[in-house]
Design an enzyme around this catalytic site. Structure first.
Site, PDB file in Angstrom:
ATOM      1  N   SER A 124       0.773  -1.223   0.045  1.00  0.00           N
ATOM      2  CA  SER A 124       0.173   0.015   0.039  1.00  0.00           C
ATOM      3  C   SER A 124       1.001   1.249  -0.056  1.00  0.00           C
ATOM      4  CB  SER A 124      -0.933  -0.063   1.333  1.00  0.00           C
ATOM      5  OG  SER A 124      -0.296   0.346   2.543  1.00  0.00           O
ATOM      6  N   LYS A 163       1.719   4.396   7.448  1.00  0.00           N
ATOM      7  CA  LYS A 163       0.961   4.783   6.551  1.00  0.00           C
ATOM      8  C   LYS A 163       1.538   6.520   6.780  1.00  0.00           C
ATOM      9  CE  LYS A 163      -2.185   1.857   5.073  1.00  0.00           C
ATOM     10  NZ  LYS A 163      -1.188   0.696   5.485  1.00  0.00           N
TER      11      LYS A 163
END
Length: 202
Positions: A124, A163
């Protein structure tokens, strides 16, 4: 030769260590992301280091920096504990299990910092240049500015993920760097550290 300022010394160390790890020098943007400063600030540091004779352009290359000073401090390895795996896809639980250690150039380590490393699992964060299997070097700290890449512990789910961090008025947004993944919204997040560098084996 005029001595670099402490900040210029950090930038010089980063250029050297990045080149050692990646076989090419960092771009202005990569340097800006590493230090969480503006591109203009990095350009100013590069200009000052050129004027002082510490770096020079290397002709015929898009990544055109080369370090002119061979400082033995750059070569000293620093031992960092590896604490398991962090998700860069859907979050997965990551207990801080000691999984050996890795030696990194001392120039990647700030003297006032405490570091650990985690293996990346998932895709991701690929648009930020972070790939499955990479080893993420993390500087421990409990706060982050918006846009920083963090290792975050999501307290609701007791999960850890890698993230980009954004603090919104009523919630925290953990943003992926891959269009296939949506953001993670949560209320209770504990920042475990900030991404300092990526170590990759080819």
């Amino acid at each position: 030769m005029k001595e670099p300022t402490p900040r210029q010394q950090e930038v010089l160390h980063f250029i050297t260590s990045f080149t050692e790890l990646n076989s090419c020098p960092p771009t202005v943007r990569e340097t800006a992301e590493h230090f969480s400063i503006s591109v203009k600030a990095v350009q100013d540091h590069f200009t000052a280091l050129r004027k002082k004779g510490y770096i020079a352009p290397s002709e015929g290359r898009s990544r055109s920096l080369k370090v002119l000073i061979d400082d033995p401090e750059f070569k000293k390895p620093y031992r960092v504990p590896v604490l398991g795996t962090v998700a860069a896809g859907l979050p997965i639980f990551c207990a801080e299990n000691y999984d050996g250690s890795v030696y990194v150039p001392a120039s990647l380590i700030r003297k006032d910092g405490d570091y650990f490393a985690l293996y990346v699992s998932g895709d991701s964060m690929i648009n930020a240049g972070i790939l499955d299997g990479d080893l993420a070097l993390i500087r421990r700290q409990e706060n982050a500015s918006n846009g920083s890449i963090v290792v975050a512990f999501i307290e609701e789910d007791e999960k850890v993920t890698l993230k980009r961090f954004f603090k919104e008025p009523a919630r925290i947004r953990l943003q992926a760097e891959n269009e296939a993944y949506g953001p993670i919204y949560c209320q209770n997040v504990r920042i475990l550290g900030i991404l300092s560098n990526i170590i990759r084996n080819y």
